[in-house]
Design an enzyme around this catalytic site. Structure first.
Site, PDB file in Angstrom:
ATOM      1  N   CYS A  83      37.068  39.778  38.498  1.00  0.00           N
ATOM      2  CA  CYS A  83      38.345  38.891  38.682  1.00  0.00           C
ATOM      3  C   CYS A  83      38.730  38.728  37.175  1.00  0.00           C
ATOM      4  O   CYS A  83      38.021  38.638  36.325  1.00  0.00           O
ATOM      5  CB  CYS A  83      38.366  37.789  39.647  1.00  0.00           C
ATOM      6  SG  CYS A  83      37.085  36.699  39.088  1.00  0.00           S
ATOM      7  N   GLU A 132      47.257  31.064  41.168  1.00  0.00           N
ATOM      8  CA  GLU A 132      47.359  32.352  40.822  1.00  0.00           C
ATOM      9  C   GLU A 132      47.883  32.976  41.989  1.00  0.00           C
ATOM     10  O   GLU A 132      47.984  32.733  43.144  1.00  0.00           O
ATOM     11  CB  GLU A 132      45.646  32.776  40.710  1.00  0.00           C
ATOM     12  CG  GLU A 132      45.193  32.261  39.598  1.00  0.00           C
ATOM     13  CD  GLU A 132      43.898  33.136  39.364  1.00  0.00           C
ATOM     14  OE1 GLU A 132      43.511  33.118  38.073  1.00  0.00           O
ATOM     15  OE2 GLU A 132      43.307  33.490  40.083  1.00  0.00           O
TER      16      GLU A 132
END
Length: 197
Positions: A83, A132
């Site tokens: 990620c 996010e």
């Protein structure tokens, strides 16, 4: 870390690292500006573009990584395959492929888009906040891993049952279940119904 076109533009001529900028977005994922990486994660957090990768082996086992112990954010916790954050102007797909190679030393044999998810996860240990807009990717890994020890402490391939056991006893990233649940339809399409995802 390998120098790629994306990383080369983020290193100064004397070899010292410049501030890493993230792409700030609105609730629809439209770019509205940039912010320095650490500043974007300071409470209450600034909504920024991110990506999460889920790679599977030929036995439909998910590749997990344990984040390096020296990371300033969520060190030593288990999480999805890879990620991170695209550089401003970098396509999320390109960033996902780039960071998978940089962290794990392997390029996905297949990488496909799996939707997006928006979340707000404070990290209780660091005090930082993950605000996010996350682009999800699923794919296959078929080459031997060569993890960068500055990024990855350990790796493991797990079945759904093994993941449940590990999740019950080990510490995982605050965002892990959110991104996995959001990616599950694409994971099931990739691995097939018998894999159990």
């Amino acid at each position: 870390m390998p120098i790629t076109p994306a990383t080369a533009t983020h290193s100064s001529s004397n070899g010292t690292a410049e501030a890493i900028l993230l792409e700030l977005v609105d609730e629809d994922g439209v770019t509205i500006g940039t912010a320095e990486k650490l500043a974007a994660h300071q409470p209450p957090g600034q909504l920024h573009r991110a990506f999460s990768v889920f790679l599977f082996d030929d036995y439909s086992r998910l590749l997990l990584q344990q984040r390096a112990l020296g990371k300033y954010h969520s060190p030593g916790v288990w999480s999805n395959t890879c990620c991170g954050h695209p550089y401003p102007g970098e396509a999320p797909f390109a960033a996902a492929a780039r960071r998978t190679y940089e962290e794990l030393g392997v390029s996905p044999a297949l990488l496909a888009e799996a939707g997006t998810v928006r979340y707000n996860h404070p990290d209780p240990h660091s005090g930082l906040v993950e605000q996010e807009y996350n682009h999800l990717f699923v794919g296959l890994v078929q080459a031997p891993l060569r993890p960068d020890p500055e990024e990855v402490h350990s790796t493991a391939f797990v079945t759904p049952d093994e993941l449940a056991e590990r999740h019950a006893k080990d510490t995982f990233s605050s965002w892990f279940m959110t991104v996995l649940d959001a990616a599950r339809p694409a994971v099931r399409e990739l691995t097939g119904p018998s894999a159990g995802w």
